[in-house]
Design an enzyme around this catalytic site. Structure first.
Site, PDB file in Angstrom:
ATOM      1  CG  ASP A  75      23.573  15.779 -15.256  1.00  0.00           C
ATOM      2  OD1 ASP A  75      24.249  15.115 -14.446  1.00  0.00           O
ATOM      3  OD2 ASP A  75      23.325  15.390 -16.416  1.00  0.00           O
ATOM      4  CG  ASP A  87      26.548  12.108 -13.029  1.00  0.00           C
ATOM      5  OD1 ASP A  87      25.828  13.088 -12.751  1.00  0.00           O
ATOM      6  OD2 ASP A  87      26.595  11.601 -14.168  1.00  0.00           O
ATOM      7  CE1 TYR A 124      33.692   7.918 -17.024  1.00  0.00           C
ATOM      8  CE2 TYR A 124      33.687   8.029 -19.426  1.00  0.00           C
ATOM      9  CZ  TYR A 124      33.274   8.518 -18.206  1.00  0.00           C
ATOM     10  OH  TYR A 124      32.434   9.594 -18.164  1.00  0.00           O
ATOM     11  NE  ARG A 153      29.716  11.544 -16.056  1.00  0.00           N
ATOM     12  CZ  ARG A 153      29.688  10.289 -15.661  1.00  0.00           C
ATOM     13  NH1 ARG A 153      30.453   9.383 -16.255  1.00  0.00           N
ATOM     14  NH2 ARG A 153      28.923   9.912 -14.652  1.00  0.00           N
ATOM     15  CG  ASP A 197      -0.208  -0.078   2.513  1.00  0.00           C
ATOM     16  OD1 ASP A 197       1.030  -0.246   2.483  1.00  0.00           O
ATOM     17  OD2 ASP A 197      -0.850   0.029   3.567  1.00  0.00           O
ATOM     18  CD  GLU A 247      27.123  14.288 -19.406  1.00  0.00           C
ATOM     19  OE1 GLU A 247      27.438  13.332 -18.689  1.00  0.00           O
ATOM     20  OE2 GLU A 247      25.944  14.666 -19.555  1.00  0.00           O
ATOM     21  CG  HIS A 278      29.742   9.303 -21.992  1.00  0.00           C
ATOM     22  ND1 HIS A 278      29.835  10.675 -22.001  1.00  0.00           N
ATOM     23  CD2 HIS A 278      30.546   8.879 -20.981  1.00  0.00           C
ATOM     24  CE1 HIS A 278      30.643  11.059 -21.029  1.00  0.00           C
ATOM     25  NE2 HIS A 278      31.108   9.991 -20.403  1.00  0.00           N
ATOM     26  CG  HIS A 331      19.260  12.192 -20.257  1.00  0.00           C
ATOM     27  ND1 HIS A 331      19.419  10.841 -20.132  1.00  0.00           N
ATOM     28  CD2 HIS A 331      20.373  12.739 -19.692  1.00  0.00           C
ATOM     29  CE1 HIS A 331      20.580  10.582 -19.533  1.00  0.00           C
ATOM     30  NE2 HIS A 331      21.165  11.714 -19.262  1.00  0.00           N
ATOM     31  CG  HIS A 333      24.138   4.449 -16.444  1.00  0.00           C
ATOM     32  ND1 HIS A 333      23.345   4.113 -17.500  1.00  0.00           N
ATOM     33  CD2 HIS A 333      24.554   5.712 -16.691  1.00  0.00           C
ATOM     34  CE1 HIS A 333      23.295   5.121 -18.365  1.00  0.00           C
ATOM     35  NE2 HIS A 333      24.019   6.102 -17.891  1.00  0.00           N
ATOM     36  CG  HIS A 386      22.219  15.181 -21.374  1.00  0.00           C
ATOM     37  ND1 HIS A 386      21.494  15.840 -20.425  1.00  0.00           N
ATOM     38  CD2 HIS A 386      23.234  14.574 -20.702  1.00  0.00           C
ATOM     39  CE1 HIS A 386      22.030  15.623 -19.228  1.00  0.00           C
ATOM     40  NE2 HIS A 386      23.093  14.863 -19.365  1.00  0.00           N
ATOM     41  CD  GLU A 413      26.825  15.816 -16.258  1.00  0.00           C
ATOM     42  OE1 GLU A 413      26.990  14.943 -15.377  1.00  0.00           O
ATOM     43  OE2 GLU A 413      25.894  15.797 -17.071  1.00  0.00           O
TER      44      GLU A 413
HETATM   45  N1  GLY Z   1      23.517  12.119 -14.768  1.00  0.00           N
HETATM   46  C1  GLY Z   1      23.086  11.697 -16.029  1.00  0.00           C
HETATM   47  C2  GLY Z   1      23.936  12.196 -17.095  1.00  0.00           C
HETATM   48  O1  GLY Z   1      24.979  12.756 -16.832  1.00  0.00           O
HETATM   49  O2  GLY Z   1      23.596  12.113 -18.244  1.00  0.00           O
HETATM   50 MN    MN Z   2      24.553  14.560 -17.863  1.00  0.00          MN
HETATM   51 MN    MN Z   3      25.450  13.534 -14.900  1.00  0.00          MN
END
Ligand code: GLY
Ligand code: MN
Ligand code: MN
Length: 450
Positions: A278, A267, A395, A412, A47, A391, A357, A368, A250, A361, A414
């Site tokens: 972000d 992140d 790696y 990374r 519930d 970003e 990557h 995103h 991720h 974005h 960002e």
């Molecule tokens: N935190 C998600 C990205 O950097 O796209």
């Molecule tokens: Mn991002």
């Molecule tokens: Mn991010």
């Protein structure tokens, strides 16, 4: 009015303006009726529901945060915006808290009409009848699709009695995406604040990091900083990834004990009033970058600097990515992570082994965010008011032929960039970025703790 103070201070003007802009756009495309629901509630177990998060499109148009709500917009010479929402209920409000109810919602949020959500199915066919176009979003929620189609079929079934069904169905989200990609002043103000809160959270996380602590302890610092500054939630699951975990893009378990000599990649960004920030920072667990860590860090930072320099009105979407890749590829050659010529590394995409990557974005209500990246098959030109992330990363998983000194380094960096008239501006400057700034923050924290 019996309205909690925090909610009554919401400035509803930007939401009204967006409804008016959508109505004007609908009018330019043949008029019609738009139907936009908020998000469903989802059960977590037995519930207990997941925390409710309104639908981004619905909230963009209304500012109305309650579950079980739908907005109907009618274009034409006398446009109308109509809200359907939960009814007032003393009984439910004792358990669940305040609800506006239709009357207070209409008055407070500036709708022309408001009705209870229980009246939607009965009223929707009449609201659709005689409208040339039905603007809705199909294919995202089967229950909602069926509900809208039932209303449409009721109009069709009543044709003999004079009902006139819309002759076309169009995607309202496509129009809203084009609006959402350009942030208005109210949105930019919220996003700046979200960037500040998240930046401060990263600073706090750096100050709390040391060998022997667990990743989740640092995640707790982030959540603490988000909530105490008024953010409602993390905008996405925070990644707090130490050592080899930094090379898992991720990673969200956040349960490992951090060791001396490793890097920590975080992140994380807060959501504030419906808007995401972000930010990623990568820094040494012990507060001092080793030589190889610094090499990779400075390379990624140089790539980020190059990408940022490529962001300006008229530049196209992919230019920051191309700029970052060029720097990273050359650096990977210089550090002997790759061999061959720069042209070969770029053409064959060998850099993807360590940078798999994209460089950014759109950012907004969704991390995103809405909006096309290409128009008519071409990368979209950037324009003032767009917000995108920058970003780049690198790696390095252990592998034969890869210099061992770099194994398990994942970096990374960002930030969130607002496109301005003559370039771009980071709205995430509160998060320490340079090697010197990061080491200073961590040294001061260690000195304070000693
Ligand atoms: N935190 C998600 C990205 O950097 O796209
Ligand atoms: Mn991002
Ligand atoms: Mn991010």
């Amino acid at each position: 009015m019996n309205t909690p103070l925090d909610r009554s201070t919401l400035d509803v003007a930007p939401f009204r303006a967006r409804r008016e802009r959508l109505l004007a756009r609908m009018n330019a495309l043949g008029g019609g009726v738009a139907v936009v629901p908020t998000a469903p509630e989802y059960a977590r177990n037995r519930d207990t529901n997941y925390p409710f998060r309104y639908d981004s499109y619905f909230h963009y148009l209304t500012g109305f945060g309650e579950p079980e709500a739908v907005v109907v917009l009618i274009a034409g010479d006398s446009p109308k915006s109509i809200l359907f929402c939960r009814e007032k209920s003393e009984e439910r409000e004792i358990w669940e808290g305040y609800r506006y109810g239709p009357d207070a919602a209409r008055e407070h949020f500036g709708f022309d009409e408001a009705w209870t959500i229980g009246e939607l199915d009965q009223r929707l066919p009449d609201l659709m009848s005689g409208q040339p176009v039905l603007w809705c979003s199909l294919g995202h929620n089967g229950d909602w699709d069926a509900r809208v189609m039932r209303a449409l079929n009721t109009v069709r079934a009543n044709a003999r009695a004079g009902a006139i069904p819309p002759h076309a169905i169009r995607d309202v989200r496509a129009e809203l995406d084009e609006m959402r990609i350009l942030k208005d002043a109210a949105e930019i103000a919220i996003m700046r604040r979200a960037g500040d809160i998240s930046g401060e959270a990263h600073r706090r996380a750096m100050a709390a990091t040391r060998p022997g602590r667990f990743e989740y302890e640092i995640e707790a610092e982030l959540i603490h900083a988000f909530r105490r500054a008024g953010s409602q939630a993390p905008a996405y699951p925070s990644i707090v990834a130490s050592g080899a975990n930094a090379c898992v893009l991720h990673y969200v378990e956040n349960d490992r004990q951090m060791r001396d000599g490793e890097l920590l990649l975080i992140d994380a960004g807060c959501e504030l009033d419906g808007y995401a920030s972000d930010i990623t920072r990568s820094f040494p667990v012990n507060g001092r970058f080793s030589g190889p860590q610094r090499d990779i860090y400075e390379l990624v930072l140089a790539a980020q600097t190059a990408a940022k320099a490529a962001i300006r009105p008229g530049a196209h979407w992919n230019m920051p990515h191309d700029a970052a890749v060029a720097v990273l590829a050359q650096g990977m050659l210089d550090l002997k992570l790759l061999s061959g010529s720069l042209a070969e590394v770029l053409e064959q995409g060998h850099y993807r082994r360590f940078y798999m990557h994209r460089t950014g974005h759109w950012l907004g209500r969704d991390v995103h965010d809405a909006g096309e990246y290409k128009l008519d098959g071409q990368w979209r030109p950037l324009a003032p008011g767009m917000v995108l992330t920058v970003e780049p990363g690198c790696y390095i998983r252990p592998a034969e032929g890869v210099p061992e000194a770099f194994w398990n380094i994942g970096v990374r960096i960002e930030d969130d960039a607002l496109v301005t008239e003559d370039g771009c501006e980071y709205i995430t400057e509160a998060a320490p970025r340079s090697v010197a700034d990061i080491e200073d923050v961590m040294r001061e924290a260690a000195d304070g703790a000693a």
